[in-house]
Design an enzyme around this catalytic site. Structure first.
Site, short mmCIF file in Angstrom:
data_model
loop_
_atom_site.label_atom_id
_atom_site.label_comp_id
_atom_site.label_asym_id
_atom_site.label_seq_id
_atom_site.Cartn_x
_atom_site.Cartn_y
_atom_site.Cartn_z
CE LYS A 132 -2.68 11.13 -10.82
NZ LYS A 132 -1.70 10.06 -11.04
CG ASP A 154 -1.79 1.21 1.34
OD1 ASP A 154 -1.66 2.12 0.51
OD2 ASP A 154 -2.62 1.25 2.27
CB VAL A 155 2.25 3.38 -2.73
CG1 VAL A 155 2.79 2.21 -3.52
CG2 VAL A 155 1.01 3.99 -3.40
CG ASN A 181 0.51 3.02 -13.02
OD1 ASN A 181 0.04 3.72 -13.91
ND2 ASN A 181 -0.14 1.96 -12.52
CE1 TYR A 216 -6.44 11.06 -10.40
CE2 TYR A 216 -6.89 12.67 -12.13
CZ TYR A 216 -6.36 11.46 -11.73
OH TYR A 216 -5.73 10.65 -12.65
#
Ligand code: NAD
Length: 251
Positions: free
Chosen positions: A159, A63-64, A90, A155
């Protein structure tokens, strides 16, 4: 083959864009750590495809969003393969929400996986890359990191954060021959946007905004750029955000 013998970690490698990059890296000669969030069997399936095609790959789970898991993953890959040459950050999630709908949980989930996870995965592999005197770190960002989208405040923030992160890290790491860059997909046909793609009007709208004349790209359309950013051909490319979006961001 462009990545012969290199060790590559691909987070979120069990499906979608990550699985396509993992398969292509395997075909280019890399030894691939295919990382799943929870479903190790799905990562094993992708690793199995790579091995069946004559490549080398192993499945891992992490779990990053958890810093300790990033470190544990890097250690496990180094124990299995000896080093890390390439990291593809990713793993990511998208939760559509207006500003009124966005709770602290919705904000934190996207920040923790998309942004914090990318940073701490990079931190976890840098010691190995410094010790070998080379490395490639690739953030899978988005057109939502260079332009705004409605119902996507958290989001887009995550990003955009990934995009500026590579510029900051390249200033620290370029001198160690570690390249930090981003790969920015446009609208890609994956599970992430499957609910939206069920609406023909949505697809027509996407097509009208994509100069290449398609409503979505395929995950495989990204893999050439992913190989370039991982290969010696990009040794003097630092801090870039390579768009593969059918021209979406050119408006
Ligand atoms: P996807 O939902 O198919 O894949 C996302 C992957 O991330 C999955 O394998 C999932 O298990 C993994 N993941 C999620 N949370 C995780 C966690 N906490 N720890 C480890 N792994 C985790 O989506 P996709 O479309 O293949 O997206 C891949 C990347 O591309 C994401 O970063 C996404 O933001 C980005 N992207 C996608 C599109 C698109 O149109 N599909 C466009 C631009 C950018």
């Amino acid at each position: 083959m462009n990545l012969e013998g290199k060790v590559a970690i691909v987070t979120g490698g069990s499906r979608g864009i990550g699985a396509s990059i993992a398969r292509r890296y395997g075909a280019e000669g890399a030894r691939v750590a295919v990382v799943a969030h929870t479903n190790l069997d799905k990562a094993r399936a992708v690793a199995g495809e790579i091995v069946s095609a004559g490549g080398e790959a192993q499945a891992f789970q992490a779990d990053v969003a958890k810093v300790s898991e990033c470190a544990r993953l890097a250690d496990a890959v180094i124990a299995a393969f000896g080093t890390v040459d390439i990291l593809v950050n990713n793993a990511g999630i998208f939760i559509a929400a207006t500003i009124e709908e966005t709770t602290e949980e919705i904000w934190d989930a996207q920040m923790d996986i998309n942004l914090k996870g990318s940073f701490f995965m990079a931190k976890a592999v840098v010691p190995a890359m410094k010790s070998t005197g080379r490395g490639k770190i690739i953030n899978v960002t988005s057109i939502a990191g260079v332009g705004g989208f409605p119902d996507s405040g958290a989001y887009c923030s995550s990003k955009g954060g990934q995009v500026i992160m590579v510029k900051a890290l390249c200033l620290e790491l370029a001198k160690y021959r570690i390249n930090v860059n981003s790969l920015a997909p446009g609208n890609i046909r994956t599970d992430m946007n499957a609910p939206f793609r069920a609406d023909p009007d949505y697809n027509a709208h996407q097509k009208s905004l994509t100069p290449a004349g398609v409503d979505h790209l395929d995950a495989e359309d990204l893999t050439g750029a992913a190989v370039f950013l991982a290969s010696a051909d990009s040794d003097m490319v630092h801090g870039a955000n390579l768009l593969v979006d059918g021209g979406w961001a050119a408006w």
